[in-house]
Design an enzyme around this catalytic site. Sequence first.
Site, short mmCIF file in Angstrom:
data_model
loop_
_atom_site.label_atom_id
_atom_site.label_comp_id
_atom_site.label_asym_id
_atom_site.label_seq_id
_atom_site.Cartn_x
_atom_site.Cartn_y
_atom_site.Cartn_z
CD GLU A 1 -15.65 -22.76 -18.39
OE1 GLU A 1 -16.19 -22.43 -17.32
OE2 GLU A 1 -14.95 -23.78 -18.52
NE ARG B 1 -19.76 -39.72 -15.68
CZ ARG B 1 -19.69 -39.54 -17.01
NH1 ARG B 1 -18.55 -39.14 -17.55
NH2 ARG B 1 -20.72 -39.76 -17.77
NE ARG C 1 -21.11 -36.46 -16.03
CZ ARG C 1 -20.88 -36.03 -17.27
NH1 ARG C 1 -19.86 -35.24 -17.52
NH2 ARG C 1 -21.64 -36.41 -18.26
CG HIS D 1 -19.88 -31.42 -13.96
ND1 HIS D 1 -19.58 -31.73 -15.27
CD2 HIS D 1 -21.24 -31.41 -13.89
CE1 HIS D 1 -20.71 -31.90 -15.94
NE2 HIS D 1 -21.73 -31.72 -15.13
CB THR E 1 -15.14 -35.27 -20.26
OG1 THR E 1 -15.09 -33.96 -19.66
CG2 THR E 1 -14.54 -35.19 -21.66
CB THR E 2 -18.58 -31.30 -20.63
OG1 THR E 2 -18.71 -31.58 -19.24
CG2 THR E 2 -19.76 -30.48 -21.09
CG HIS F 1 -7.57 -34.96 -17.38
ND1 HIS F 1 -8.05 -36.14 -16.85
CD2 HIS F 1 -6.49 -35.30 -18.10
CE1 HIS F 1 -7.30 -37.13 -17.27
NE2 HIS F 1 -6.34 -36.66 -18.03
CG HIS G 1 -13.52 -29.53 -21.81
ND1 HIS G 1 -12.90 -30.60 -22.39
CD2 HIS G 1 -14.50 -30.02 -21.03
CE1 HIS G 1 -13.52 -31.69 -22.00
NE2 HIS G 1 -14.48 -31.38 -21.16
N GLY G 2 -9.82 -29.25 -21.54
CA GLY G 2 -8.68 -29.80 -22.28
C GLY G 2 -7.41 -28.98 -22.16
CD GLU H 1 -17.42 -27.60 -14.74
OE1 GLU H 1 -17.55 -28.82 -14.90
OE2 GLU H 1 -16.37 -27.01 -15.03
CG ASN I 1 -13.15 -29.71 -12.64
OD1 ASN I 1 -13.10 -30.72 -11.96
ND2 ASN I 1 -14.15 -29.45 -13.45
CG HIS J 1 -11.02 -36.12 -13.29
ND1 HIS J 1 -12.14 -36.89 -13.50
CD2 HIS J 1 -10.95 -35.25 -14.33
CE1 HIS J 1 -12.71 -36.52 -14.64
NE2 HIS J 1 -12.01 -35.52 -15.15
N1 PXP Z 1 -14.94 -26.16 -17.78
C1 PXP Z 1 -16.07 -26.90 -17.93
C2 PXP Z 1 -17.36 -26.21 -18.17
C3 PXP Z 1 -16.00 -28.31 -17.82
O1 PXP Z 1 -17.13 -29.04 -17.99
C4 PXP Z 1 -14.76 -28.92 -17.54
C5 PXP Z 1 -14.71 -30.40 -17.33
O2 PXP Z 1 -15.43 -30.76 -16.21
C6 PXP Z 1 -13.64 -28.11 -17.38
C7 PXP Z 1 -13.75 -26.73 -17.53
C8 PXP Z 1 -12.30 -28.68 -17.07
O3 PXP Z 1 -11.86 -29.44 -18.16
P1 PXP Z 1 -10.52 -30.29 -18.03
O4 PXP Z 1 -10.75 -31.30 -16.96
O5 PXP Z 1 -10.38 -30.89 -19.39
O6 PXP Z 1 -9.43 -29.33 -17.68
#
Ligand code: PXP
Length: 281
Positions: free
Chosen positions: A151, A49, A45, A43, A100-101, A215, A191-192, A70, A7, A10
């Site tokens: 997911e 942003r 949004r 993503h 964030t989500t 991230h 995520h994370g 996304e 992703n 950022h």
């Molecule tokens: N998967 C989804 C559905 C997300 O919304 C995000 C954040 O945009 C990620 C994965 C990636 O998350 P991270 O940036 O925390 O790795």
Amino acid sequence: MILLGVNVDHVATIRQARGVSYPDPVQAAEFAIKGGADQITIHLREDRRHIQDEDVFRMKAAISVPLNLEMAASDEIIKIAASVLPKTATLVPEKREELTTEGGLDVALDLKKFAKVVARLKDAGIEVSMFIDPEKKQIDASLEICADAVEFHTGKYCDAKNPAGAAAELEKLRDAVKYASGFGLKLCAGHGINYDNARICVETLSNVVEYNIGHAIVARACMTGMESAVREMKEILQGGQVLTRDRFENPGLGTRDPENRKIRDSGLGTRDPENRKIRDS
Ligand code: PXP
């Protein structure tokens, strides 16, 4: 093989912080692919942003791996998706005030709405994935509306404040993956996830075939790239020749093409919005 979706949102966050044209998330995606990314995830949004509409179209045209978009289940974004045709659309919840989500979709609560959205996207030839918390009712709901994939939101596990909390969240994820296996759904997670917990996820969540990570990778790239970025700037200050500048910044405003040089030297830089309009026209 476990697939990695990178992703690059950022990278666009850094660009938007200045309102200039670099760093470019499309270029970052190309580097990510060189590093082994199996998919690029972005993503779009509703508040724009980071990723902008133009990025989505450029990304689709430029990359050699599948694009995972996304998106919120909003009419405006669905129309864009139907025009870009990413390989996958991952439906996510969106709140403007969130950083964030922050949680998964409540598919079960809004079954009819999501059924329509999934059908619209699938009719356009796009695979649909539902970003959900690791809960049976969300898996059942995703199956009911004929999603292609889910997911699992790994954020609660990754952000747990203590080992007991992390263990409990990992257990929920493991149970959900076990429950979801065997229905023909593609299982993804994200995520994370970072360099410390990625392997634990893979070892615990068998049957998850794809991880989407942003991230931590962008943050790591800032660190691992810092030394050479500073070295190059030092060389410029000392009068040395640096050949890499136009690879990383303003690809359209590089120094090689005399036309581009004319534009650059005419002051049509990237900071002044008026100039940007002229340059982009
Ligand atoms: N998967 C989804 C559905 C997300 O919304 C995000 C954040 O945009 C990620 C994965 C990636 O998350 P991270 O940036 O925390 O790795």
